[in-house]
Design a protein around this motif. Sequence first.
Motif, PDB file in Angstrom:
ATOM      1  N   ILE A 113      -3.187   0.307   3.230  1.00  0.00           N
ATOM      2  CA  ILE A 113      -2.008   0.856   2.568  1.00  0.00           C
ATOM      3  C   ILE A 113      -1.296   1.868   3.447  1.00  0.00           C
ATOM      4  O   ILE A 113      -0.061   1.849   3.555  1.00  0.00           O
ATOM      5  CB  ILE A 113      -2.408   1.475   1.206  1.00  0.00           C
ATOM      6  N   THR A 114      -2.052   2.749   4.111  1.00  0.00           N
ATOM      7  CA  THR A 114      -1.410   3.733   4.992  1.00  0.00           C
ATOM      8  C   THR A 114      -0.775   3.042   6.200  1.00  0.00           C
ATOM      9  O   THR A 114       0.292   3.458   6.664  1.00  0.00           O
ATOM     10  CB  THR A 114      -2.405   4.812   5.456  1.00  0.00           C
ATOM     11  N   GLU A 115      -1.404   1.987   6.707  1.00  0.00           N
ATOM     12  CA  GLU A 115      -0.815   1.236   7.818  1.00  0.00           C
ATOM     13  C   GLU A 115       0.488   0.572   7.397  1.00  0.00           C
ATOM     14  O   GLU A 115       1.462   0.539   8.150  1.00  0.00           O
ATOM     15  CB  GLU A 115      -1.817   0.191   8.330  1.00  0.00           C
ATOM     16  N   GLU A 116       0.518   0.046   6.178  1.00  0.00           N
ATOM     17  CA  GLU A 116       1.736  -0.557   5.639  1.00  0.00           C
ATOM     18  C   GLU A 116       2.839   0.501   5.517  1.00  0.00           C
ATOM     19  O   GLU A 116       4.003   0.243   5.823  1.00  0.00           O
ATOM     20  CB  GLU A 116       1.443  -1.187   4.273  1.00  0.00           C
ATOM     21  N   TYR A 117       2.449   1.692   5.097  1.00  0.00           N
ATOM     22  CA  TYR A 117       3.431   2.775   4.950  1.00  0.00           C
ATOM     23  C   TYR A 117       4.010   3.154   6.314  1.00  0.00           C
ATOM     24  O   TYR A 117       5.211   3.387   6.442  1.00  0.00           O
ATOM     25  CB  TYR A 117       2.777   3.999   4.294  1.00  0.00           C
ATOM     26  N   GLU A 118       3.156   3.199   7.329  1.00  0.00           N
ATOM     27  CA  GLU A 118       3.643   3.547   8.670  1.00  0.00           C
ATOM     28  C   GLU A 118       4.628   2.499   9.189  1.00  0.00           C
ATOM     29  O   GLU A 118       5.568   2.826   9.909  1.00  0.00           O
ATOM     30  CB  GLU A 118       2.460   3.697   9.626  1.00  0.00           C
ATOM     31  N   LYS A 119       4.404   1.247   8.817  1.00  0.00           N
ATOM     32  CA  LYS A 119       5.295   0.174   9.280  1.00  0.00           C
ATOM     33  C   LYS A 119       6.629   0.164   8.536  1.00  0.00           C
ATOM     34  O   LYS A 119       7.681  -0.061   9.133  1.00  0.00           O
ATOM     35  CB  LYS A 119       4.613  -1.192   9.094  1.00  0.00           C
ATOM     36  N   THR A 120       6.567   0.374   7.225  1.00  0.00           N
ATOM     37  CA  THR A 120       7.758   0.183   6.387  1.00  0.00           C
ATOM     38  C   THR A 120       8.383   1.470   5.869  1.00  0.00           C
ATOM     39  O   THR A 120       9.518   1.466   5.392  1.00  0.00           O
ATOM     40  CB  THR A 120       7.418  -0.703   5.174  1.00  0.00           C
ATOM     41  N   GLY A 121       7.626   2.561   5.903  1.00  0.00           N
ATOM     42  CA  GLY A 121       8.126   3.829   5.367  1.00  0.00           C
ATOM     43  C   GLY A 121       7.993   3.944   3.863  1.00  0.00           C
ATOM     44  O   GLY A 121       8.510   4.888   3.256  1.00  0.00           O
TER      45      GLY A 121
END
Length: 199
Positions: A21-29
């Motif tokens: 989830i945190t990796e997804e946030y870093e990619k998409t904001g």
Amino acid sequence: MGINPFDQPDVESAKIEARKITEEYEKTGKLPPEQPFFEADGFALFSSEAYSKHLLEMVDEPSITEILSAHFANIDDGDYFAILAYVEMNESNEKILQKIRTNVLGKRLAATCLGFGPRFLHSTGQAYKGGANNGVFTQITADDEIDLPVPGQGFTFGVVKAAQARGDFQVLLDRGRRALRVHCSSVTGIGRLAELLTS
């Protein structure tokens, strides 16, 4: 109990889900989208497709109060009830959440416990996910009033907390637990939630 306190595979599973989830946030904001199965009065309810369907079938007219009552009605003899609170750990919130525990204890005569996340993950968190399937879980989350960036990272502490809550909840669902997540649109919603449950 059949649990090795020095081996926590299910805790690690929750960490893996949180990292996704945190990796997804870093990619998409932004956090990955999620869809509540019911939403009203500043609360959103989440669970597995099977358990949410089961809860909705137990009520005549869906409402936050009725669905939560249905959730608590799934506490059988020999079960325990746990509140997994991913909210600020302070005296006020603890008093509010203890009211919910007391209410469930009085009505269902089941052992109850309360843990503030993510700190409980390395203790009772393993038992919840890796122990016997005799727990009924209510995870409580809320939008943060104040959030701060994590130094050197592309996300905030609020995102980390949300990711850990979602990761923990997903592993509970993956293990077939009777788990319901209640998300409050504001921190004051926790008090309103307790009022609904004890009225």
